[in-house]
Design a protein around this motif. Structure first.
Motif, short mmCIF file in Angstrom:
data_model
loop_
_atom_site.label_atom_id
_atom_site.label_comp_id
_atom_site.label_asym_id
_atom_site.label_seq_id
_atom_site.Cartn_x
_atom_site.Cartn_y
_atom_site.Cartn_z
N THR A 6 0.86 -1.17 0.00
CA THR A 6 0.00 0.00 0.00
C THR A 6 0.90 1.23 0.00
O THR A 6 1.83 1.32 0.80
CB THR A 6 -0.92 0.02 1.24
OG1 THR A 6 -1.76 -1.14 1.19
CG2 THR A 6 -1.78 1.27 1.27
N PRO A 47 2.31 4.65 0.86
CA PRO A 47 2.18 5.49 2.05
C PRO A 47 1.47 6.81 1.74
O PRO A 47 1.75 7.43 0.71
CB PRO A 47 3.63 5.75 2.47
CG PRO A 47 4.44 4.69 1.81
CD PRO A 47 3.72 4.36 0.55
N ASP A 48 0.58 7.19 2.61
CA ASP A 48 -0.12 8.46 2.43
C ASP A 48 0.80 9.62 2.79
O ASP A 48 1.72 9.47 3.61
CB ASP A 48 -1.38 8.50 3.31
CG ASP A 48 -2.26 9.70 2.98
OD1 ASP A 48 -2.22 10.18 1.83
OD2 ASP A 48 -2.96 10.17 3.89
N THR A 102 0.86 14.32 2.54
CA THR A 102 0.28 15.58 2.11
C THR A 102 1.42 16.55 1.86
O THR A 102 2.30 16.73 2.71
CB THR A 102 -0.66 16.17 3.19
OG1 THR A 102 -1.68 15.21 3.49
CG2 THR A 102 -1.30 17.47 2.72
N ARG A 152 -3.11 15.47 -1.16
CA ARG A 152 -3.07 14.33 -0.26
C ARG A 152 -3.32 13.07 -1.07
O ARG A 152 -4.35 12.95 -1.75
CB ARG A 152 -4.13 14.48 0.84
CG ARG A 152 -4.07 13.36 1.86
CD ARG A 152 -4.96 13.66 3.07
NE ARG A 152 -4.86 12.53 3.97
CZ ARG A 152 -5.92 11.84 4.40
NH1 ARG A 152 -7.13 12.19 4.03
NH2 ARG A 152 -5.75 10.82 5.21
N LEU A 153 -2.39 12.14 -1.04
CA LEU A 153 -2.51 10.92 -1.83
C LEU A 153 -3.80 10.18 -1.51
O LEU A 153 -4.48 9.69 -2.42
CB LEU A 153 -1.29 10.02 -1.61
CG LEU A 153 -1.28 8.75 -2.47
CD1 LEU A 153 -1.20 9.09 -3.95
CD2 LEU A 153 -0.14 7.85 -2.06
N ALA A 154 -4.16 10.09 -0.26
CA ALA A 154 -5.37 9.34 0.13
C ALA A 154 -6.63 9.89 -0.53
O ALA A 154 -7.59 9.15 -0.73
CB ALA A 154 -5.52 9.35 1.65
N ASP A 155 -6.63 11.16 -0.90
CA ASP A 155 -7.79 11.74 -1.57
C ASP A 155 -8.02 11.16 -2.96
O ASP A 155 -9.11 11.30 -3.53
CB ASP A 155 -7.66 13.26 -1.68
CG ASP A 155 -7.74 13.96 -0.32
OD1 ASP A 155 -8.21 13.31 0.66
OD2 ASP A 155 -7.32 15.13 -0.24
N GLN A 156 -7.01 10.52 -3.53
CA GLN A 156 -7.13 9.93 -4.86
C GLN A 156 -7.70 8.51 -4.82
O GLN A 156 -8.20 8.01 -5.82
CB GLN A 156 -5.75 9.89 -5.54
CG GLN A 156 -5.06 11.23 -5.63
CD GLN A 156 -5.91 12.28 -6.32
OE1 GLN A 156 -6.40 12.07 -7.43
NE2 GLN A 156 -6.08 13.41 -5.67
N ARG A 157 -7.62 7.87 -3.66
CA ARG A 157 -8.07 6.48 -3.54
C ARG A 157 -9.53 6.33 -3.91
O ARG A 157 -10.37 7.12 -3.52
CB ARG A 157 -7.83 5.96 -2.13
CG ARG A 157 -6.35 5.76 -1.89
CD ARG A 157 -6.03 4.74 -0.83
NE ARG A 157 -4.57 4.69 -0.72
CZ ARG A 157 -3.91 4.94 0.39
NH1 ARG A 157 -4.55 5.23 1.49
NH2 ARG A 157 -2.59 4.88 0.39
N TYR A 193 9.03 6.96 0.87
CA TYR A 193 8.99 6.06 -0.28
C TYR A 193 10.34 5.37 -0.52
O TYR A 193 10.47 4.61 -1.47
CB TYR A 193 8.53 6.81 -1.53
CG TYR A 193 7.02 6.89 -1.59
CD1 TYR A 193 6.29 6.07 -2.43
CD2 TYR A 193 6.32 7.76 -0.75
CE1 TYR A 193 4.91 6.12 -2.46
CE2 TYR A 193 4.95 7.82 -0.77
CZ TYR A 193 4.24 7.00 -1.63
OH TYR A 193 2.87 7.03 -1.65
N GLY A 246 -4.84 2.37 -4.17
CA GLY A 246 -3.68 2.78 -3.36
C GLY A 246 -2.56 1.75 -3.28
O GLY A 246 -1.68 1.86 -2.44
#
Length: 155
Positions: A7, A9-10, A12, A22-27, A102, A124
């Motif tokens: 997965t 890593p998230d 911002t 924020r990466l999580a907003d793309q999930r 990363y 993700g």
């Protein structure tokens, strides 16, 4: 370094417009081509960014967002974006925290930040990792092909 199937890593970071990405907003919405590069406006980094620019619509059509990350400042990213008409966000990782998260290795005897591209699916999950300092535009071709393959396997 991260492995395929991990997965992502998230994080911002600020974009060239000062907004938070924020990466999580793309999930659940779209895949992300997350590419780390050494420095704005250097020959290899410019070639890579312009190659992503020239194929940006292809990435959009494949359901992906392209996102570039370097340790350059927001102001540097703004100039680089304007000069080369980049349609995708560049993120200012000025402290190198996301690069560390990363596990992007340094290059050229540890002097320069490395060049690594991650293809992250819309759930993700890391689906592809390409690490090559010298083959900057290959990052674009490889990422595009991975997205084509992912789309084909989903149908």
């Amino acid at each position: 370094m991260l492995h395929l199937g991990d997965t992502a890593p998230d994080f911002t970071l600020k974009t060239t417009t000062g907004e938070a990405f924020r990466l999580a907003d793309q999930r659940g919405k779209r895949a992300v081509v997350l590419y780390f590069y050494p420095k704005d406006d250097t020959p290899g980094c410019t070639a890579e960014a312009c190659s992503f620019r020239d194929q940006y619509q292809d990435f959009q059509d494949l359901g992906a967002e392209v996102v570039g990350v370097s340790s350059d400042s927001e102001a540097s990213h703004q100039k680089f974006t304007q000069k080369h008409r980049l349609p995708f966000p560049l993120l200012a990782d000025t402290g190198g925290q996301v690069r560390k998260l990363y596990e992007v290795p340094r290059a050229l005897l540890g002097i320069l930040p490395g060049r690594v591209t991650f293809v992250i699916d819309k759930e993700g999950v890391v689906r592809y990792i390409f690490n090559s300092m010298n083959r900057a535009t290959d990052h674009v071709a490889h990422a595009r092909q991975v997205l084509i393959d992912l789309q084909a396997s989903a149908t």
